[in-house]
Design a protein around this motif. Sequence first.
Motif, mmCIF file in Angstrom:
data_model
loop_
_atom_site.group_PDB
_atom_site.id
_atom_site.type_symbol
_atom_site.label_atom_id
_atom_site.label_comp_id
_atom_site.label_asym_id
_atom_site.label_seq_id
_atom_site.Cartn_x
_atom_site.Cartn_y
_atom_site.Cartn_z
ATOM 1 N N GLY A 8 -1.224 -14.145 -1.526
ATOM 2 C CA GLY A 8 -1.853 -15.456 -1.487
ATOM 3 C C GLY A 8 -2.181 -15.885 -0.062
ATOM 4 N N PHE A 9 -1.254 -15.634 0.863
ATOM 5 C CA PHE A 9 -1.507 -15.969 2.265
ATOM 6 C C PHE A 9 -2.588 -15.078 2.878
ATOM 7 N N LEU A 10 -2.664 -13.817 2.426
ATOM 8 C CA LEU A 10 -3.683 -12.914 2.958
ATOM 9 C C LEU A 10 -5.096 -13.408 2.644
ATOM 10 N N THR A 11 -5.261 -14.108 1.535
ATOM 11 C CA THR A 11 -6.593 -14.597 1.170
ATOM 12 C C THR A 11 -7.115 -15.656 2.135
ATOM 13 N N ILE A 12 -6.195 -16.302 2.875
ATOM 14 C CA ILE A 12 -6.622 -17.349 3.809
ATOM 15 C C ILE A 12 -6.360 -16.975 5.264
ATOM 16 N N ALA A 13 -5.767 -15.819 5.514
ATOM 17 C CA ALA A 13 -5.465 -15.401 6.885
ATOM 18 C C ALA A 13 -6.750 -15.025 7.613
ATOM 19 N N LYS A 14 -6.831 -15.426 8.876
ATOM 20 C CA LYS A 14 -8.033 -15.152 9.662
ATOM 21 C C LYS A 14 -7.731 -14.564 11.042
ATOM 22 N N THR A 15 -6.583 -14.888 11.625
ATOM 23 C CA THR A 15 -6.294 -14.498 13.004
ATOM 24 C C THR A 15 -5.407 -13.263 13.053
ATOM 25 N N PHE A 16 -5.421 -12.615 14.224
ATOM 26 C CA PHE A 16 -4.628 -11.395 14.424
ATOM 27 C C PHE A 16 -3.131 -11.682 14.325
ATOM 28 N N GLY A 17 -2.666 -12.802 14.888
ATOM 29 C CA GLY A 17 -1.242 -13.128 14.854
ATOM 30 C C GLY A 17 -0.723 -13.301 13.438
ATOM 31 N N VAL A 18 -1.484 -14.012 12.620
ATOM 32 C CA VAL A 18 -1.067 -14.214 11.223
ATOM 33 C C VAL A 18 -1.080 -12.891 10.471
ATOM 34 N N MET A 19 -2.096 -12.065 10.701
ATOM 35 C CA MET A 19 -2.170 -10.766 10.025
ATOM 36 C C MET A 19 -0.996 -9.880 10.413
ATOM 37 N N ALA A 20 -0.601 -9.915 11.692
ATOM 38 C CA ALA A 20 0.529 -9.102 12.140
ATOM 39 C C ALA A 20 1.818 -9.547 11.461
ATOM 40 N N LEU A 21 2.022 -10.865 11.364
ATOM 41 C CA LEU A 21 3.229 -11.387 10.714
ATOM 42 C C LEU A 21 3.267 -11.006 9.241
ATOM 43 N N LEU A 22 2.143 -11.176 8.558
ATOM 44 C CA LEU A 22 2.090 -10.826 7.133
ATOM 45 C C LEU A 22 2.252 -9.316 6.930
ATOM 46 N N ALA A 23 1.809 -8.520 7.898
ATOM 47 C CA ALA A 23 1.962 -7.069 7.790
ATOM 48 C C ALA A 23 3.426 -6.667 7.821
ATOM 49 N N VAL A 24 4.196 -7.275 8.706
ATOM 50 C CA VAL A 24 5.630 -6.966 8.785
ATOM 51 C C VAL A 24 6.326 -7.336 7.485
ATOM 52 N N VAL A 25 6.037 -8.549 6.980
ATOM 53 C CA VAL A 25 6.657 -8.997 5.732
ATOM 54 C C VAL A 25 6.249 -8.092 4.574
ATOM 55 N N SER A 26 4.974 -7.722 4.528
ATOM 56 C CA SER A 26 4.493 -6.847 3.455
ATOM 57 C C SER A 26 5.172 -5.481 3.501
ATOM 58 N N GLY A 27 5.358 -4.948 4.711
ATOM 59 C CA GLY A 27 6.025 -3.659 4.842
ATOM 60 C C GLY A 27 7.454 -3.695 4.341
ATOM 61 N N VAL A 28 8.184 -4.762 4.678
ATOM 62 C CA VAL A 28 9.563 -4.915 4.202
ATOM 63 C C VAL A 28 9.589 -4.985 2.673
ATOM 64 N N LEU A 29 8.653 -5.748 2.100
ATOM 65 C CA LEU A 29 8.621 -5.912 0.648
ATOM 66 C C LEU A 29 8.251 -4.606 -0.051
ATOM 67 N N ARG A 30 7.310 -3.852 0.520
ATOM 68 C CA ARG A 30 6.927 -2.599 -0.133
ATOM 69 C C ARG A 30 8.055 -1.583 -0.115
ATOM 70 N N SER A 31 8.914 -1.642 0.889
ATOM 71 C CA SER A 31 10.052 -0.722 0.912
ATOM 72 C C SER A 31 10.965 -0.947 -0.292
ATOM 73 N N GLY A 32 10.964 -2.173 -0.833
ATOM 74 C CA GLY A 32 11.767 -2.443 -2.018
ATOM 75 C C GLY A 32 11.325 -1.650 -3.224
ATOM 76 N N VAL A 33 10.051 -1.231 -3.258
ATOM 77 C CA VAL A 33 9.538 -0.394 -4.340
ATOM 78 C C VAL A 33 9.596 1.076 -3.966
ATOM 79 N N PHE A 34 9.083 1.422 -2.793
ATOM 80 C CA PHE A 34 8.968 2.825 -2.408
ATOM 81 C C PHE A 34 10.322 3.491 -2.168
ATOM 82 N N ALA A 35 11.330 2.730 -1.736
ATOM 83 C CA ALA A 35 12.628 3.322 -1.420
ATOM 84 C C ALA A 35 13.587 3.337 -2.610
ATOM 85 N N THR A 36 13.287 2.582 -3.671
ATOM 86 C CA THR A 36 14.237 2.464 -4.784
ATOM 87 C C THR A 36 13.654 2.880 -6.127
#
Length: 470
Positions: free
Chosen positions: A361-389
């Motif tokens: 939902g936040f990605l649909t409104i993200a526009k700047t590099f800083g916000v994209m970087a923050l959402l990327a870190v959070v997304s990576g942590v969340l995806r590990s919950g699927v890929f690692a388990t």
Amino acid sequence: MVCLSGSRCGWWRWVVTSATFGQFFFTLGPLYNFSILFVSLQEDFHSSSALTGWLGSLSIALTCLASPLCSFLTHKLSSRTVAILGVIAFCAGLLTTSFVPVPTLGYAFFTFSILTGVGVNLATNASLALLLDWFAKANFSRASALALMGSTAGMLAFSPLLTALITHYGWRNALRILSGGILVIGIADGLLLADPPSTQDYAGAPDESPGDEKHELESMVPGKQVHDDGCIEGTDDEARETDDKTTDNEEANISNQGSLEVGEERHFRGRLISALTNPEAWAWYLASVFSFVGWTFFNTNYASFMDGLGLDSNRIASVIVYFALGELGGKVLIAVIGDRLPFLYLYLLMASCLFGTVVLGFLTIAKTFGVMALLAVVSGVLRSGVFATQFTAAAELFHEQYGTNGVMVMSLVPSGIGILISAPLAGAIYDVTGDYVLSLLVIAALFLCASAALIFIPVRRRINQAVHVV
């Protein structure tokens, strides 16, 4: 491999763990950065987002769907040989793709999608199966967690490398350079994938000698001559009696083996029918497909999405690095505390999908590099919950009912199907609408469906338990 001592066998298994890490690093690392190559391919071939994205989606899907081929080959060849063949096929795919002429992108479905996908499957699955043989008694969860980090570490390392190579030499020369380097290092790494020692390597004491064994046999069978090779000489009558007994035993063994084969076939059919009719199994299949449709977006269309926001290639590579760092950190955390979770791994998968919906939902409104970087870190942590388990959760739910092979199929096939349709779905929506906003909303809806399918499993089991109690 023949271990010289028990201590060497103790530490060599960690060499095999490192080699397995390397197989994941050098094959899945470049493949998980397909979204960087996606932009160059689309510009060069002037192809649609759906068609271009399907190249990477099909390749990543085959890393799961080609598992039956890997299983067949490992029965005929050693795991080391199969892994090295996988590295060769992967590098051949990269190299031949660099010669695909414009505008015939269709050839790349064989050179890139099939060759690289099957190659990665052979390299990673054969090495991971060998790792299980080394850690069959204990510590496999820790060893596999370390090995599986190779894919994320590879994604982290190859993101800036692939970007720099494409910027300076073009995507064709970049693939040629990668294919040559990975071929040399990958084969050298694969040579370390030695088979574990057999139990007979530990059977004798270090100070045993042939003379001692011969003397011991002579004392056990007086009146018989013991040769230097350890054979005991007997009379002709005894030999004939032994042959008769051997024949009877062989006939009995053949009869028992036939009965066992019939029983195993019936047992397999019963498990297969149960897996195809069990509502809980179908809930798991749907949840796996929906979740992997969503998370594969970050491997195939993520760079294209950021390119549409106006980010340059260096910032796109940086965001992907942040994403990989987040996923790597999540996998490390799961490896450390995974065995101490007070709840089922299923709930970790569900949390990954639910919070992933918020991030999308936040990605649909993200526009700047800083916000994209923050959402990327959070997304990576969340995806590990699927890929690692994924494998652990499936084993926790279904291993007792369907066994190890059943769990592997239930984990890999639905995941492969989700990966296969991810890029065409997101790309087709992009081709119609001109951006990825609707694609992100559709993925968010699929995450909600995956969460509902996952929660169905424990709810149904509790209801069944309550009914049985009453």
